[in-house]
Write a protein that holds these residues in place. Structure first.
Motif, mmCIF file in Angstrom:
data_model
loop_
_atom_site.group_PDB
_atom_site.id
_atom_site.type_symbol
_atom_site.label_atom_id
_atom_site.label_comp_id
_atom_site.label_asym_id
_atom_site.label_seq_id
_atom_site.Cartn_x
_atom_site.Cartn_y
_atom_site.Cartn_z
ATOM 1 N N VAL A 114 15.497 19.667 126.372
ATOM 2 C CA VAL A 114 14.713 17.943 125.717
ATOM 3 C C VAL A 114 13.468 18.595 125.264
ATOM 4 C CG1 VAL A 114 15.148 15.668 126.005
ATOM 5 C CG2 VAL A 114 16.544 16.486 127.117
ATOM 6 N N GLU A 115 12.848 17.942 124.606
ATOM 7 C CA GLU A 115 11.648 18.274 124.178
ATOM 8 C C GLU A 115 10.914 17.228 123.010
ATOM 9 O OE1 GLU A 115 7.876 19.032 123.565
ATOM 10 O OE2 GLU A 115 9.455 20.275 125.352
ATOM 11 N N LEU A 116 9.492 16.751 123.424
ATOM 12 C CA LEU A 116 9.162 15.718 122.835
ATOM 13 C C LEU A 116 8.626 16.180 121.536
ATOM 14 C CD1 LEU A 116 8.455 12.660 122.568
ATOM 15 C CD2 LEU A 116 6.179 13.120 123.945
ATOM 16 N N ASP A 117 7.646 17.776 122.004
ATOM 17 C CA ASP A 117 7.010 17.824 120.501
ATOM 18 C C ASP A 117 7.997 18.684 119.694
ATOM 19 O OD1 ASP A 117 4.396 18.757 119.686
ATOM 20 O OD2 ASP A 117 6.113 20.750 119.552
ATOM 21 N N HIS A 118 7.666 17.972 118.049
ATOM 22 C CA HIS A 118 8.354 18.619 117.252
ATOM 23 C C HIS A 118 8.637 19.658 116.762
ATOM 24 C CE1 HIS A 118 10.722 19.238 113.201
ATOM 25 N NE2 HIS A 118 9.477 19.786 112.608
ATOM 26 N N ASN A 119 7.474 20.702 116.969
ATOM 27 C CA ASN A 119 7.377 22.513 117.382
ATOM 28 C C ASN A 119 8.366 23.178 117.355
ATOM 29 O OD1 ASN A 119 5.848 22.043 114.485
ATOM 30 N ND2 ASN A 119 4.080 22.201 115.143
ATOM 31 N N ARG A 120 8.043 22.971 119.186
ATOM 32 C CA ARG A 120 8.052 23.350 120.452
ATOM 33 C C ARG A 120 9.965 23.071 120.233
ATOM 34 N NH1 ARG A 120 4.556 22.665 125.772
ATOM 35 N NH2 ARG A 120 2.144 23.142 124.248
ATOM 36 N N ALA A 121 10.494 22.142 119.723
ATOM 37 C CA ALA A 121 12.142 22.390 119.221
ATOM 38 C C ALA A 121 12.410 23.038 118.468
ATOM 39 C CB ALA A 121 11.744 20.372 119.511
ATOM 40 N N GLU A 122 11.589 22.861 117.732
ATOM 41 C CA GLU A 122 12.254 23.917 116.206
ATOM 42 C C GLU A 122 12.013 24.985 117.023
ATOM 43 O OE1 GLU A 122 13.054 23.230 113.105
ATOM 44 O OE2 GLU A 122 13.965 21.807 114.311
ATOM 45 N N ALA A 123 10.907 26.339 117.575
ATOM 46 C CA ALA A 123 10.626 26.751 118.523
ATOM 47 C C ALA A 123 12.013 27.477 119.099
ATOM 48 C CB ALA A 123 9.867 27.213 118.788
ATOM 49 N N LEU A 124 12.626 26.123 119.962
ATOM 50 C CA LEU A 124 13.180 26.538 121.276
ATOM 51 C C LEU A 124 14.702 26.718 120.076
ATOM 52 C CD1 LEU A 124 12.915 23.381 123.170
ATOM 53 C CD2 LEU A 124 13.437 26.102 124.053
ATOM 54 N N ARG A 125 14.971 26.164 118.784
ATOM 55 C CA ARG A 125 16.505 26.219 118.320
ATOM 56 C C ARG A 125 16.339 28.282 117.701
ATOM 57 N NH1 ARG A 125 15.077 20.663 116.438
ATOM 58 N NH2 ARG A 125 16.388 19.067 117.236
ATOM 59 N N TYR A 126 15.333 28.318 117.040
ATOM 60 C CA TYR A 126 14.789 29.469 116.238
ATOM 61 C C TYR A 126 15.245 30.938 117.835
ATOM 62 C CZ TYR A 126 12.429 33.805 114.631
ATOM 63 O OH TYR A 126 12.069 34.759 114.697
ATOM 64 N N ASN A 127 14.224 30.215 119.061
ATOM 65 C CA ASN A 127 14.139 31.493 119.585
ATOM 66 C C ASN A 127 15.912 31.835 120.976
ATOM 67 O OD1 ASN A 127 12.138 32.056 119.088
ATOM 68 N ND2 ASN A 127 11.053 30.873 120.405
ATOM 69 N N ALA A 128 16.135 30.285 120.843
ATOM 70 C CA ALA A 128 17.920 30.461 120.884
ATOM 71 C C ALA A 128 18.995 31.636 120.543
ATOM 72 C CB ALA A 128 18.335 28.625 121.101
ATOM 73 N N GLU A 129 18.484 31.338 119.033
ATOM 74 C CA GLU A 129 19.598 31.493 118.127
ATOM 75 C C GLU A 129 18.807 33.767 118.079
ATOM 76 O OE1 GLU A 129 21.099 31.732 113.446
ATOM 77 O OE2 GLU A 129 19.712 29.916 113.923
ATOM 78 N N GLY A 130 18.082 33.401 118.000
ATOM 79 C CA GLY A 130 17.638 35.199 117.646
ATOM 80 C C GLY A 130 17.737 35.616 119.391
ATOM 81 N N LEU A 131 17.757 34.729 120.724
ATOM 82 C CA LEU A 131 18.375 35.367 121.699
ATOM 83 C C LEU A 131 20.203 35.428 121.976
ATOM 84 C CD1 LEU A 131 15.819 34.091 123.991
ATOM 85 C CD2 LEU A 131 15.802 36.916 123.926
ATOM 86 N N ARG A 132 20.678 34.765 121.201
ATOM 87 C CA ARG A 132 21.742 34.807 121.173
ATOM 88 C C ARG A 132 22.857 34.013 122.005
ATOM 89 N NH1 ARG A 132 23.713 41.179 119.164
ATOM 90 N NH2 ARG A 132 22.180 41.106 117.148
ATOM 91 N N LEU A 133 21.895 32.886 122.308
ATOM 92 C CA LEU A 133 22.917 32.092 123.386
ATOM 93 C C LEU A 133 22.657 31.167 122.338
ATOM 94 C CD1 LEU A 133 19.574 32.477 125.750
ATOM 95 C CD2 LEU A 133 21.512 33.440 125.938
ATOM 96 N N ASP A 134 24.550 31.091 122.499
ATOM 97 C CA ASP A 134 24.335 29.400 121.971
ATOM 98 C C ASP A 134 25.383 28.553 122.135
ATOM 99 O OD1 ASP A 134 27.349 30.871 122.941
ATOM 100 O OD2 ASP A 134 28.177 31.121 121.422
ATOM 101 N N ASN A 135 24.843 28.231 124.253
ATOM 102 C CA ASN A 135 25.147 27.313 124.887
ATOM 103 C C ASN A 135 23.711 26.360 124.972
ATOM 104 O OD1 ASN A 135 23.650 29.341 126.523
ATOM 105 N ND2 ASN A 135 25.332 28.940 128.234
ATOM 106 N N ILE A 136 23.113 26.542 124.679
ATOM 107 C CA ILE A 136 21.983 25.758 124.542
ATOM 108 C C ILE A 136 22.331 24.191 122.959
ATOM 109 C CG2 ILE A 136 19.341 25.641 123.817
ATOM 110 C CD1 ILE A 136 19.308 28.405 125.733
ATOM 111 N N SER A 137 21.740 23.879 123.462
ATOM 112 C CA SER A 137 21.839 21.769 122.678
ATOM 113 C C SER A 137 20.258 22.038 122.968
ATOM 114 C CB SER A 137 22.630 21.289 122.824
ATOM 115 O OG SER A 137 24.267 21.421 122.809
ATOM 116 N N VAL A 138 19.434 21.676 121.479
ATOM 117 C CA VAL A 138 18.282 21.094 121.828
ATOM 118 C C VAL A 138 18.150 19.459 120.875
ATOM 119 C CG1 VAL A 138 16.326 21.330 120.940
ATOM 120 C CG2 VAL A 138 17.489 23.504 121.356
ATOM 121 N N VAL A 139 17.710 18.938 122.124
ATOM 122 C CA VAL A 139 17.180 17.315 122.062
ATOM 123 C C VAL A 139 15.568 17.575 121.938
ATOM 124 C CG1 VAL A 139 17.585 15.023 122.701
ATOM 125 C CG2 VAL A 139 19.219 16.825 122.948
#
Length: 402
Positions: A114-139
């Protein structure tokens, strides 16, 4: 970022960010230079702190320098990860840059970030994909609203992780858990409804007893966590299904390849005998200084009792012994000589020890003031302690690592 932008980052990775900003000022050629320079700046600043993460995903994206500064280190995130059950369902209510999230995801079944800041939330999604962690959901959104939605829908997690901001709205430093944002103490009854374990990362500046007292539940444990040189945080674990009469206090010191833990209860420390105040320190004795996390917990009598050590003075937080004691959670030094703090001694020390580390314990003046009086330079392997001995006299101990 585009391939072209990352290529520019790689080409200029060794250049100074301030010089790069001057060089590209006013340039308009399709590259977001500010974002690109931020990547260079963050890699220079956080290469050691996030070595594991950056090695796993070289194109890791930093939304801002501040996000990197506020992020958990890989070392601490690995420790946090070890505190959750395997195959757990986890929610991180204050995800930030996501370093804890990425580590938790290697052990958990799934992690909701869970992340309030939009830019950090977008970075979370991108970095999770780059790290090949498909068990992360970003809210993306406020964690208090997320908690309310979970309660309304009956959503339950095995563990919830939270790292409240340690500064107030005006930027001032906060010295109590219930002054941080979000206020964990105010949320505690709601959090009880959505998880079994609550893991709270708090400032190392907070008082352990006060932190336990402001919570309406008794933590299972409160750990002071740090490295051999610095206490980094307080880490509180609450088990809503099993609350003890009093928490276990832990001092955890982390290295890249392991950790040491000294655990006790406040009752054990209070009932331990007062350490012996032995004879005057002599050449060949050993001095022991506890690691910062150990000192943060306030343990004193129990530490001396378990390792069979003597003390100089009840307020001088150093220990000593005639023979070397193994396993002490701190640094051990061998005494080269012990001298009275007197003008004739001070005058001749500079020629014998022109360079040394200087530290004081219960000495009346600061380490910088003592170094100035001794007129020696900082550095080298020799260490000079200014301390008060068992007679209440100021003394100097010249020691070397043992």
């Amino acid at each position: 970022m585009t391939e072209r932008e990352f290529a520019w980052v790689e080409a200029h990775i060794s250049d100074r960010p301030d010089a790069l900003r001057l060089a590209v000022h006013g340039r308009s050629d399709g590259i977001d230079y500010e974002a690109a320079i931020t990547q260079i700046e963050c890699r220079r600043k956080f290469a050691a702190k996030l070595q594991q993460t950056l090695a796993a995903f070289p194109r890791f994206y930093f939304p801002s320098v501040l996000a990197g500064e506020q992020a958990t280190s890989d070392l601490l995130a690995a420790y946090h990860c070890g505190m959750i059950p395997r195959r757990a369902t986890v929610a991180d209510l204050t995800a930030g840059l996501g370093i804890d999230v990425f580590h938790l995801a290697t052990r958990a079944d799934n992690v909701t970030a869970v992340e309030l800041d939009h830019n950090r939330a977008e970075a979370l999604r991108y970095n999770a994909e780059g790290l090949r962690l498909d068990n992360i959901s970003v809210v993306e959104g406020d964690c208090a609203d997320f908690v309310d939605r979970c309660i309304a829908s009956g959503t339950h997690f095995d563990a919830v992780f939270i790292d409240p901001a340690r500064r107030g709205a005006d930027g001032s430093r906060v010295f109590a858990l219930n002054g941080c944002q979000p206020d964990v103490c105010a949320l505690i009854d709601k959090l009880r409804q959505m998880c079994r374990f609550l893991l709270i990362k708090a400032s190392p500046m907070l008082d352990i007893a006060h932190t336990a007292g402001v919570l309406s539940v008794t933590p299972a444990s409160i750990a002071a966590v740090g490295t051999p040189t610095e206490c980094k945080e307080l880490f509180v674990i609450i088990d809503f299904a099993n609350q003890p009469d009093s928490p276990v206090i832990e001092a955890v010191t982390l290295w890249a390849d392991g950790a040491s833990t000294f655990a006790f209860t406040r009752a054990e420390e209070e009932s331990a005998p007062m350490p012996a105040q032995g004879r005057t320190l002599q050449t060949g004795d050993y001095i022991y200084e506890a690691y910062p996390a150990v000192m943060k917990t306030g343990v004193f009598k129990l530490l001396a009792s378990q390792y069979g050590l003597s003390v100089f003075h009840p307020n001088t937080r150093l220990y000593y012994s005639e023979t070397a004691v193994e396993g002490f959670p701190g640094k051990r030094y061998r005494v080269i000589e012990a001298l009275p703090y007197a003008s004739k001694v001070i005058k001749r020390l500079k020629s014998r020890y022109p360079k040394a580390e200087v530290a004081v314990r219960n000495f009346g003046i600061s380490a910088d003031s003592l170094r100035s009086k001794l007129a020696i330079r900082d550095g080298g392997t020799v260490r000079i302690y200014g301390y008060t001995d068992h007679r209440g006299e100021p003394m100097l101990a010249i020691v070397e690592p043992a």
